[in-house]
Design an enzyme around this catalytic site. Structure first.
Site, PDB file in Angstrom:
ATOM      1  N   ASP A   1      27.337   5.580  19.156  1.00 10.20           N
ATOM      2  CA  ASP A   1      28.610   5.991  19.736  1.00 10.20           C
ATOM      3  C   ASP A   1      28.428   6.881  20.958  1.00 10.20           C
ATOM      4  OD1 ASP A   1      31.319   5.398  19.327  1.00 10.20           O
ATOM      5  OD2 ASP A   1      31.715   7.439  18.660  1.00 10.20           O
TER       6      ASP A   1
ATOM      7  N   LYS B   1      39.174  15.672  27.174  1.00 10.52           N
ATOM      8  CA  LYS B   1      38.435  15.953  25.951  1.00 10.52           C
ATOM      9  C   LYS B   1      38.836  17.338  25.443  1.00 10.52           C
ATOM     10  CE  LYS B   1      33.798  15.952  23.959  1.00 10.52           C
ATOM     11  NZ  LYS B   1      32.357  15.736  24.219  1.00 10.52           N
TER      12      LYS B   1
ATOM     13  N   GLY C   1      41.051  18.109  17.047  1.00 12.38           N
ATOM     14  CA  GLY C   1      41.075  17.534  18.393  1.00 12.38           C
ATOM     15  C   GLY C   1      40.879  18.540  19.503  1.00 12.38           C
TER      16      GLY C   1
END
Length: 534
Positions: free
Chosen positions: A196, A34, A47
């Protein structure tokens, strides 16, 4: 498991988790980096993940595991000298932060929301999933989830897909109900419970603006950007049930909605209440009998905590030292201990300080009576009512003295403790050895009431030290959280290699400040009330 790469530049530090095993036995693991940068699925962002949020996720996922709560794990946390710009509070004040990568481990990272990418256009909004009409992929994913993570269900219903899918939905419904019951019993707030962020195998997943509750408040909101309280502590069971309803919609037609809705109504609330009460009985040491009145005793305990501003974790931990015998001197000593864990007058004034000027609010309310559309400018009716309550509470606190508050708190706790004593005496009536019972009671309570949790101020201290190059506090906190039920107040600080860590004067100052801080089991200091996590 080790992570050896760092984002862009050389690795500066790696915080490795201890060895581990899960209670449920999957034969495979997924590892996820992550914050490692752009992927084919990245949207507008870069990201990247930063040190601040990475340390929080790293520490909390490990804390939850050692509390016995189903969760993803953190294998490593690696940071570097690369920087990204982040506006932490979305207030137009961005700053440079160090890029960091967390290696996450779980049996799967598939979520409820994974099935929603196939949803057809909404009849009201027109919004649709990015993979609408690809039912072939959805069926493939559903088959994969059940055969891989629910093999006993696949085996039992291999010749009937509807029954198989119904059994799967029933199981994830019950797992989710038990999971949120566990959260409620340790005062954990997730912060962003959308579909989610709901695991298809019933894990706690995606640690963002989470928080463990300090002062008990059923309406506690841990996410500073959750302005409506959608994910407040007392809303978590309800929102998780709502998310299951959305999963049910996403499984149509493989599982007809009339079947899944019936399962949800029959199973969720009953499983949540059953597991929650079982856990609360253990936290209160009610190990001999299961009485209908127990749920009322729990509710009255929480109401007493709310009235007195009691520290959720510390008061539960204290209860194991409560004596069932009627001894006025022991009761008075215990009352002193329990009221020391209640909010001070100063803390309450900070907590209930009005967020709007009362005169301005009054004027706007008068204008809104003639023009209801003005309500939209100042908030919802619920938010206005809460603000009015804050103003009223704050006004009352101005008239209260510290002695008045202490006297009131003792009175509230004395009333509840008498009810608790009566309930404990009923336990004794059914046994022959009271001493053995009490030893078992204390043992059960001390294995269900943590002494240490990842309070926001503890995480913040570790983050600030790490941002100055000193990672010893992160390791100290990790070591503490690996034994949340044990006395571990004094342990040696983990020393860093000066060259590896690039130790600076600022880092040394941070380390010195850390050593003089409050014990890790203390109520949070007053400055902690100003912490905001978004």
């Amino acid at each position: 498991m080790a992570c050896t790469s760092a984002p862009r530049s050389s690795c500066r530090t790696a915080l490795s988790g201890s060895s581990f095993s899960f209670d449920f036995p999957p034969l495979r693991w997924e590892i996820q980096l992550k914050g490692a940068g752009l992927t084919p699925f990245s949207r507008q962002a870069d990201g990247r993940k930063v040190l601040r949020s990475s340390i929080r996720e790293f520490l909390c996922s490990e804390a939850m595991f050692h509390l016995g709560i189903p969760t993803t794990r953190a294998g490593t946390c690696v940071t570097s000298d690369s920087k990204v710009i982040r506006d932490i509070f979305y207030d137009g004040n961005p700053k440079n932060e160090r890029c960091t990568v967390v290696l996450r481990i779980a049996s799967t990272f598939i979520r409820f929301g994974s099935f929603e990418i196939f949803k057809p256009p909404d009849e009201y909004t027109g919004r649709k999933g990015p993979s609408v009409n690809r039912n072939d992929i959805r069926i493939q994913m559903l088959d994969y989830v059940i055969s891989t993570f629910y093999p006993e269900i696949q085996e039992a219903y291999s010749d009937n897909s509807v029954q198989r899918n119904a059994a799967f939905f029933k199981e994830i419904t019950k797992r989710t109900a038990r999971l949120v019951a566990e959260w409620q019993c340790v005062g954990f707030c997730h912060g962003v419970l959308n579909t989610d962020n709901m695991s298809i195998v019933g894990l706690t997943i995606d640690y963002g603006p989470f928080g463990f509750m300090d002062r008990y408040d059923p309406e506690h909101i841990c996410n500073g950007s959750d302005n409506t309280g959608r994910y407040a502590y007392n809303k978590q069971p309800e929102i998780c049930k709502w998310n299951l309803g959305k999963l049910a919609e996403a499984l149509v037609p493989e599982l007809p909605l009339e079947i899944s809705e019936l399962i949800l109504e029959e199973e969720y609330d009953a499983e949540f209440e059953k597991h929650y009460l079982q856990k609360m009985r253990k936290k209160l040491g009610l190990i001999q009998l299961e009485l209908e009145e127990d749920s009322k005793l729990v509710a009255e305990l929480l109401e007493t905590m709310h009235l007195t501003g009691g520290d959720f974790t510390n008061i539960f931990y204290l209860l194991s030292s409560f004596s069932v015998h009627s001894d006025p001197s022991k009761l008075e000593d215990f009352l002193e201990k329990v009221t020391s864990q209640c909010a001070s007058l100063e803390e309450l004034k900070v907590a209930f300080k009005p967020q709007m000027d009362p005169r301005q609010l009054s004027m706007m309310l008068m204008l809104a009576q003639s023009n209801p559309q003005l309500f939209a400018l100042i908030g919802t009716k619920d938010s206005i009512n809460k603000e009015l309550e804050r103003i009223e509470q704050f006004s009352k606190l101005q008239q209260l003295t510290a002695d008045d508050l202490l006297s009131r708190n003792k009175r509230h706790w004395k009333e509840w403790l008498e009810k608790y004593r009566v309930r404990l005496q009923k336990e004794i009536e059914s046994i022959s050895d009271a001493d053995a019972w009490n030893a078992d009671r204390v043992k059960v309570m001390n294995s269900n009431n943590p002494k240490y949790i990842l309070r926001n101020y503890i995480a913040q201290n570790a983050i600030e030290a790490a941002e100055n190059g000193d990672f010893s506090e992160v390791r100290n906190v990790l070591k503490l959280l690996e034994n949340p039920f044990q006395e571990a107040e004094r342990f040696g600080e983990v020393k860093e290699d000066a060259e590896e860590e690039g130790a600076t004067a600022a880092a040394a100052a941070c380390a010195q400040e850390t050593s003089s801080r409050l014990p890790y089991c203390s109520k949070p200091p007053l400055w902690a009330s100003e912490l905001c996590v978004t």
